[in-house]
Design a protein around this motif. Structure first.
Motif, PDB file in Angstrom:
ATOM      1  N   GLU A 162     -77.849   2.819  12.809  1.00  0.00           N
ATOM      2  CA  GLU A 162     -76.553   3.018  13.464  1.00  0.00           C
ATOM      3  C   GLU A 162     -76.362   1.985  14.573  1.00  0.00           C
ATOM      4  O   GLU A 162     -75.249   1.574  14.869  1.00  0.00           O
ATOM      5  N   ASN A 163     -77.478   1.575  15.178  1.00  0.00           N
ATOM      6  CA  ASN A 163     -77.414   0.760  16.385  1.00  0.00           C
ATOM      7  C   ASN A 163     -78.496  -0.313  16.334  1.00  0.00           C
ATOM      8  O   ASN A 163     -79.670  -0.007  16.176  1.00  0.00           O
ATOM      9  N   ASN A 175     -83.798 -13.575  12.117  1.00  0.00           N
ATOM     10  CA  ASN A 175     -83.438 -13.996  10.765  1.00  0.00           C
ATOM     11  C   ASN A 175     -82.022 -13.580  10.356  1.00  0.00           C
ATOM     12  O   ASN A 175     -81.600 -13.877   9.257  1.00  0.00           O
ATOM     13  N   PHE A 176     -81.317 -12.898  11.223  1.00  0.00           N
ATOM     14  CA  PHE A 176     -79.990 -12.427  10.856  1.00  0.00           C
ATOM     15  C   PHE A 176     -78.965 -13.546  11.045  1.00  0.00           C
ATOM     16  O   PHE A 176     -78.926 -14.200  12.071  1.00  0.00           O
ATOM     17  N   LYS A 177     -78.157 -13.746  10.006  1.00  0.00           N
ATOM     18  CA  LYS A 177     -77.122 -14.770  10.083  1.00  0.00           C
ATOM     19  C   LYS A 177     -75.800 -14.168  10.555  1.00  0.00           C
ATOM     20  O   LYS A 177     -74.947 -14.852  11.079  1.00  0.00           O
ATOM     21  N   ALA A 178     -75.650 -12.886  10.307  1.00  0.00           N
ATOM     22  CA  ALA A 178     -74.358 -12.245  10.595  1.00  0.00           C
ATOM     23  C   ALA A 178     -74.311 -11.682  12.005  1.00  0.00           C
ATOM     24  O   ALA A 178     -75.315 -11.327  12.594  1.00  0.00           O
ATOM     25  N   PHE A 179     -73.114 -11.610  12.548  1.00  0.00           N
ATOM     26  CA  PHE A 179     -72.884 -10.918  13.812  1.00  0.00           C
ATOM     27  C   PHE A 179     -72.212  -9.594  13.484  1.00  0.00           C
ATOM     28  O   PHE A 179     -71.204  -9.558  12.794  1.00  0.00           O
ATOM     29  N   PHE A 180     -72.802  -8.509  13.974  1.00  0.00           N
ATOM     30  CA  PHE A 180     -72.266  -7.192  13.634  1.00  0.00           C
ATOM     31  C   PHE A 180     -71.428  -6.653  14.786  1.00  0.00           C
ATOM     32  O   PHE A 180     -71.953  -6.379  15.858  1.00  0.00           O
ATOM     33  N   ALA A 181     -70.154  -6.543  14.548  1.00  0.00           N
ATOM     34  CA  ALA A 181     -69.258  -6.050  15.590  1.00  0.00           C
ATOM     35  C   ALA A 181     -69.195  -4.534  15.518  1.00  0.00           C
ATOM     36  O   ALA A 181     -68.769  -3.969  14.514  1.00  0.00           O
ATOM     37  N   SER A 182     -69.616  -3.876  16.586  1.00  0.00           N
ATOM     38  CA  SER A 182     -69.631  -2.417  16.575  1.00  0.00           C
ATOM     39  C   SER A 182     -68.217  -1.860  16.453  1.00  0.00           C
ATOM     40  O   SER A 182     -68.002  -0.783  15.896  1.00  0.00           O
ATOM     41  N   ALA A 183     -67.248  -2.600  16.942  1.00  0.00           N
ATOM     42  CA  ALA A 183     -65.864  -2.133  16.857  1.00  0.00           C
ATOM     43  C   ALA A 183     -65.410  -2.023  15.404  1.00  0.00           C
ATOM     44  O   ALA A 183     -64.567  -1.201  15.060  1.00  0.00           O
ATOM     45  N   LEU A 184     -65.991  -2.865  14.522  1.00  0.00           N
ATOM     46  CA  LEU A 184     -65.638  -2.834  13.103  1.00  0.00           C
ATOM     47  C   LEU A 184     -66.499  -1.851  12.315  1.00  0.00           C
ATOM     48  O   LEU A 184     -66.305  -1.665  11.127  1.00  0.00           O
ATOM     49  N   LYS A 185     -67.466  -1.259  13.006  1.00  0.00           N
ATOM     50  CA  LYS A 185     -68.390  -0.305  12.389  1.00  0.00           C
ATOM     51  C   LYS A 185     -69.132  -0.922  11.195  1.00  0.00           C
ATOM     52  O   LYS A 185     -69.391  -0.255  10.194  1.00  0.00           O
ATOM     53  N   ILE A 186     -69.454  -2.204  11.313  1.00  0.00           N
ATOM     54  CA  ILE A 186     -70.209  -2.887  10.253  1.00  0.00           C
ATOM     55  C   ILE A 186     -71.676  -2.519  10.404  1.00  0.00           C
ATOM     56  O   ILE A 186     -72.259  -2.656  11.473  1.00  0.00           O
ATOM     57  N   LYS A 187     -72.270  -2.031   9.332  1.00  0.00           N
ATOM     58  CA  LYS A 187     -73.680  -1.635   9.354  1.00  0.00           C
ATOM     59  C   LYS A 187     -74.466  -2.530   8.392  1.00  0.00           C
ATOM     60  O   LYS A 187     -74.078  -2.689   7.234  1.00  0.00           O
ATOM     61  N   TYR A 199     -85.093  -8.805   7.564  1.00  0.00           N
ATOM     62  CA  TYR A 199     -83.983  -9.645   7.131  1.00  0.00           C
ATOM     63  C   TYR A 199     -82.841  -8.772   6.634  1.00  0.00           C
ATOM     64  O   TYR A 199     -83.024  -7.595   6.328  1.00  0.00           O
ATOM     65  N   GLN A 200     -81.668  -9.388   6.559  1.00  0.00           N
ATOM     66  CA  GLN A 200     -80.471  -8.654   6.144  1.00  0.00           C
ATOM     67  C   GLN A 200     -80.271  -8.796   4.636  1.00  0.00           C
ATOM     68  O   GLN A 200     -80.225  -9.896   4.099  1.00  0.00           O
ATOM     69  N   LEU A 201     -80.153  -7.669   3.969  1.00  0.00           N
ATOM     70  CA  LEU A 201     -79.861  -7.659   2.532  1.00  0.00           C
ATOM     71  C   LEU A 201     -78.358  -7.711   2.272  1.00  0.00           C
ATOM     72  O   LEU A 201     -77.892  -8.398   1.373  1.00  0.00           O
ATOM     73  N   ASP A 202     -77.626  -6.952   3.077  1.00  0.00           N
ATOM     74  CA  ASP A 202     -76.195  -6.784   2.827  1.00  0.00           C
ATOM     75  C   ASP A 202     -75.587  -6.127   4.052  1.00  0.00           C
ATOM     76  O   ASP A 202     -76.283  -5.895   5.064  1.00  0.00           O
ATOM     77  N   GLN A 203     -74.322  -5.804   3.968  1.00  0.00           N
ATOM     78  CA  GLN A 203     -73.671  -5.062   5.036  1.00  0.00           C
ATOM     79  C   GLN A 203     -72.524  -4.258   4.447  1.00  0.00           C
ATOM     80  O   GLN A 203     -72.070  -4.518   3.335  1.00  0.00           O
ATOM     81  N   ALA A 204     -72.094  -3.248   5.198  1.00  0.00           N
ATOM     82  CA  ALA A 204     -70.990  -2.408   4.732  1.00  0.00           C
ATOM     83  C   ALA A 204     -70.273  -1.848   5.954  1.00  0.00           C
ATOM     84  O   ALA A 204     -70.851  -1.766   7.044  1.00  0.00           O
ATOM     85  N   ARG A 205     -69.039  -1.471   5.749  1.00  0.00           N
ATOM     86  CA  ARG A 205     -68.283  -0.875   6.853  1.00  0.00           C
ATOM     87  C   ARG A 205     -68.505   0.630   6.843  1.00  0.00           C
ATOM     88  O   ARG A 205     -68.109   1.326   5.914  1.00  0.00           O
ATOM     89  N   GLY A 206     -69.197   1.118   7.856  1.00  0.00           N
ATOM     90  CA  GLY A 206     -69.485   2.546   7.965  1.00  0.00           C
ATOM     91  C   GLY A 206     -70.860   2.891   7.426  1.00  0.00           C
ATOM     92  O   GLY A 206     -71.357   2.269   6.484  1.00  0.00           O
ATOM     93  N   ILE A 207     -71.480   3.874   8.036  1.00  0.00           N
ATOM     94  CA  ILE A 207     -72.866   4.236   7.715  1.00  0.00           C
ATOM     95  C   ILE A 207     -73.003   4.753   6.283  1.00  0.00           C
ATOM     96  O   ILE A 207     -73.975   4.425   5.588  1.00  0.00           O
ATOM     97  N   GLY A 273     -79.977   8.152  14.484  1.00  0.00           N
ATOM     98  CA  GLY A 273     -79.257   8.039  13.228  1.00  0.00           C
ATOM     99  C   GLY A 273     -79.829   7.063  12.225  1.00  0.00           C
ATOM    100  O   GLY A 273     -79.298   6.924  11.117  1.00  0.00           O
ATOM    101  N   GLY A 274     -80.919   6.382  12.566  1.00  0.00           N
ATOM    102  CA  GLY A 274     -81.516   5.388  11.666  1.00  0.00           C
ATOM    103  C   GLY A 274     -82.299   6.024  10.526  1.00  0.00           C
ATOM    104  O   GLY A 274     -82.867   7.101  10.663  1.00  0.00           O
ATOM    105  N   ILE A 275     -82.317   5.331   9.384  1.00  0.00           N
ATOM    106  CA  ILE A 275     -83.044   5.796   8.186  1.00  0.00           C
ATOM    107  C   ILE A 275     -83.922   4.647   7.677  1.00  0.00           C
ATOM    108  O   ILE A 275     -83.444   3.517   7.528  1.00  0.00           O
ATOM    109  N   ILE A 276     -85.197   4.951   7.413  1.00  0.00           N
ATOM    110  CA  ILE A 276     -86.127   3.965   6.862  1.00  0.00           C
ATOM    111  C   ILE A 276     -86.659   4.529   5.544  1.00  0.00           C
ATOM    112  O   ILE A 276     -87.073   5.689   5.484  1.00  0.00           O
TER     113      ILE A 276
END
Length: 279
Positions: A162-163, A175-187, A199-207, A273-276
């Motif tokens: 979540e955070n 190793n992360f190339k992306a910037f995650f804007a919390s305002a956009l709820k990008i996870k 490393y980052q596999l992918d991203q999505a909007r919302g948990i 809220g994190g899941i591993i």
């Protein structure tokens, strides 16, 4: 043959492991807002999360000292093992290796091996269980090392948080190339490289969308899943963990599965809220 296994406290122990005198946890120390928390049975997740939320400073961790590992390696068993969180993320592996060197100076015939999990959290739990399985099968020390190293190489670690603030502030997101804007709820959907870096596999909007994508990756990557154990650890979100478990098991067969709560170090990095997931 008698043995003992020391797992640094980033690795959660199952109730059965906690009651087994051959399995011990080497606690890391956590600091936040001027307070110190020992990552052992006294750790209170709720209190720690509240302190983190209230503090402008980033929480930090300190690994066990070489002396802690030395003491565990000096208890007289035939075989000694350590399982540490990824050497790319912590000094725990190096500390354990120093403890091993100290113990070997006292007795050069000692059989001690330190496993760099190249993972963390529940990944370490599964590695310790694999060591136990090999020991119970009566395998020779060197064969156990071979088998467990092969198992580590075959493990896949995934997580959705979540955070990301603690990971970012502690320099774990290089190793992360992306910037995650919390305002956009990008996870981000994250994984571990073969070397044990994040490393980052992918991203999505919302948990929820991120969790669905993570499940897709897990299912797609799964090999011989019916012979493997699926393990999940969560930070203060048991329903979410159960939902992920059921979603995976609907699509692939596994030998066994279990869900645990994050201990202190995993709580610090996974955040509320994190899941591993490790398979």
């Amino acid at each position: 043959m008698s043995y003992n296994i020391v797992v640094d406290s980033c690795g959660e122990l199952t109730p059965e492991m906690k009651s087994d005198p051959r399995i011990v946890s080497a606690p890391l120390t956590l600091e936040v807002g001027g307070e110190t928390f020992i990552d052992d049975e006294t750790f209170q997740q709720k209190v720690f999360l509240e302190k983190v939320a209230a503090s402008p400073e980033c929480p930090k961790s300190s690994c066990p000292s070489p002396k802690v590992y030395f003491d565990y390696f000096s208890t007289g068993e035939d075989h000694h093992y350590a399982v540490t969180l990824s050497a790319e993320l912590s000094g725990s592996y190096n500390s354990a290796m120093l403890g091993r060197s100290m113990a070997m100076e006292d007795d050069s015939d000692k059989k001690i091996y330190v496993f760099n999990s190249r993972s963390a959290s529940i990944g370490q739990t599964l590695i310790a269980k694999k060591i136990m399985e090999c020991e119970e099968a009566g395998m020779e020390f060197e064969k156990i090392i071979e088998a467990v190293e092969a198992y580590i190489s075959s493990q896949n670690t995934y997580f959705v948080l979540e955070n990301l603030e603690t990971l970012r502030k502690n320099g774990r997101l290089s190793n992360f190339k992306a910037f995650f804007a919390s305002a956009l709820k990008i996870k981000p959907i994250c994984g571990a490289t073969p070397e044990g870096q994040i490393y980052q596999l992918d991203q999505a909007r919302g948990i929820n969308k991120a969790l669905v994508k993570m499940v897709d990756y897990i299912v797609e990557k799964a090999v011989d899943s019916e012979r493997r154990t699926l393990a999940i650890t969560h930070c203060n979100c048991p329903e979410r963990a159960q939902m992920v478990l059921e979603a995976i098991k609907e699509r692939i067969k596994v030998k066994d599965s279990f869900v645990l709560d994050t201990a202190g170090v995993s709580t610090m990095y996974a955040s509320d809220g994190g899941i591993i997931v490790v398979l």
